[in-house]
Design an enzyme around this catalytic site. Structure first.
Site, PDB file in Angstrom:
ATOM      1  N   CYS A 138       1.832  -3.303   0.997  1.00 16.12           N
ATOM      2  CA  CYS A 138       2.688  -2.131   0.742  1.00 16.12           C
ATOM      3  C   CYS A 138       2.516  -1.092   1.835  1.00 16.12           C
ATOM      4  O   CYS A 138       1.552  -0.327   1.835  1.00 16.12           O
ATOM      5  CB  CYS A 138       2.365  -1.534  -0.627  1.00 16.12           C
ATOM      6  SG  CYS A 138       3.363  -0.081  -1.005  1.00 16.12           S
ATOM      7  N   CYS A 141       2.559   2.524   0.664  1.00 17.29           N
ATOM      8  CA  CYS A 141       1.305   2.973   0.031  1.00 17.29           C
ATOM      9  C   CYS A 141       0.208   3.193   1.067  1.00 17.29           C
ATOM     10  O   CYS A 141      -0.538   4.160   0.986  1.00 17.29           O
ATOM     11  CB  CYS A 141       0.774   1.939  -0.961  1.00 17.29           C
ATOM     12  SG  CYS A 141       2.004   1.118  -1.954  1.00 17.29           S
ATOM     13  N   ASP A 142       0.066   2.267   1.994  1.00 20.29           N
ATOM     14  CA  ASP A 142      -1.135   2.234   2.830  1.00 20.29           C
ATOM     15  C   ASP A 142      -0.911   2.561   4.311  1.00 20.29           C
ATOM     16  O   ASP A 142      -1.874   2.675   5.062  1.00 20.29           O
ATOM     17  CB  ASP A 142      -1.795   0.845   2.719  1.00 20.29           C
ATOM     18  CG  ASP A 142      -2.235   0.555   1.289  1.00 20.29           C
ATOM     19  OD1 ASP A 142      -2.641   1.512   0.612  1.00 20.29           O
ATOM     20  OD2 ASP A 142      -2.161  -0.603   0.853  1.00 20.29           O
TER      21      ASP A 142
END
Ligand code: NDP
Length: 312
Positions: A138, A141-142
């Site tokens: 992701c 997200c990261d």
């Protein structure tokens, strides 16, 4: 012998942000929800590290901690949260029949499906080893953790193109590893990638191994499928964007799914094609796939379940 059923008003299947949010709302509405956590209690967030994009956590929080808090909040209002997996459903008539691996058979007036989706992985040992330590599925997200660094991303679909352009805004350089000599993505997404200066597409390449040490990923070994030639890239983040599979295996034939097995919901609602059955989170969303959107649809599903029950 007649099977004994436990009769409940609201069953929630799945324990990511969608399931727990539905549980918070449903318990506050006195639906006395029962929630089965499923194979991966807490869902996909439990395999990420820091969550920095969920409002209300100004300092960030780890995925597992955040999901523990969601659970505690749902329990505070009396949600019956059970460790276990739903193994079979019969949605042919209301109330709906559901069986779980703790031996329970349930008759539910309403069902909220929040079983999520699972990222597809390449299947390499090193990918597992460095998961959360440089390997991620992701970018939204990261990606932030790799600001100013060089990263690689595998995949050639719309998700891969979208995530590569997202990463390109944060990172110094993005290598895009595509296994064929063309993208699967739509033309417009392809153009975005091609027009982004710091993305380099490596056509006809597959990933042999992700390499690193105690402090995480520091490289990736690739192979050109046409020439057999191998090369190593120095990178710090390795993103896999080769698609997701919605967790809908047990619902096949019981509820309407689209051609990629996501649950079909009415636009602007969580209603499925069966009355009293609602779907929330990634199991019905292959577009946004965020914790906050999953939580939002979990809230919608509980409100819709409550309204359905009071009008029936
Ligand atoms: P897709 O299935 O469309 O694409 C998967 C990509 O990963 C393909 O390029 C595929 O290669 C590659 N791939 C699959 N397995 C491997 C492997 N083992 N090793 C290397 N590469 C692999 O998935 P997406 O998640 O990109 O998209 C899913 C759906 O969501 C699509 O319908 C897409 O259009 C939609 N979507 C739309 C968006 C938008 O409109 N903004 C954004 C994101 C998704 P190959 O082509 O060789 O099979």
């Amino acid at each position: 012998m007649n099977e004994e059923f436990e009769k409940i008003k609201c069953l929630i299947i799945g324990s990511g942000p969608a399931g727990y949010t539905a549980a918070i709302y449903a318990s506050r509405a006195d639906l006395k929800p029962v929630l089965y956590q499923g194979l991966q209690p807490g869902g996909q967030l439990t395999i990420t590290t820091e969550v920095d994009n969920f409002p209300g956590y100004p300092e960030g929080i780890t995925g597992p901690e955040m999901m523990e808090q969601f659970k505690t909040q749902a329990e505070r209002f009396g949600a019956d949260i059970r460790w276990g997996i739903v193994t079979k459903v019969d949605f042919s008539a209301r109330p709906y029949k559901v069986w779980a691996d703790d031996g329970k058979a349930i008759l539910a007036d309403t069902v909220i499906i929040a079983t999520g989706a699972s990222a597809k992985w390449l299947g390499l040992e090193s990918e597992k080893k460095f998961n959360g330590q440089g390997v991620s599925a992701c970018a939204t997200c990261d990606g932030f953790f790799y600001r100013g660094k060089d990263v690689a991303l595998v995949g050639g679909g719309d998700t891969a193109c979208e995530e590569a352009t997202y990463l390109a805004k944060l990172c110094n350089k993005v290598y895009m590893i595509v296994r064929r000599d063309q993208f699967r993505a739509s033309k417009i997404m392809q153009e975005k990638v091609i027009n982004t200066q710091n993305i380099e597409v490596l056509w006809n390449h597959t990933t042999k191994e992700i390499v690193g040490d105690m402090s995480g990923v520091n490289g990736v070994l690739l192979q050109n499928v046409k020439t057999g030639e191998e090369k190593k890239l120095d990178i710090h983040g390795f993103f896999v964007a080769i698609g997701h599979d919605p967790n809908t295996e047990i619902f096949k034939g019981e509820i309407a799914l689209d051609e990629t097995n996501y649950i079909i919901t009415e636009p602007g609602s969580t209603k499925t094609n069966k009355e009293g059955i609602f779907a929330a989170g990634d199991v019905q969303d292959h577009h946004y796939r965020q914790a906050i959107t999953a939580a939002g649809t979990g809230c919608m599903a509980a409100i819709e379940a409550e309204r359905f029950l009071s009008s029936n």
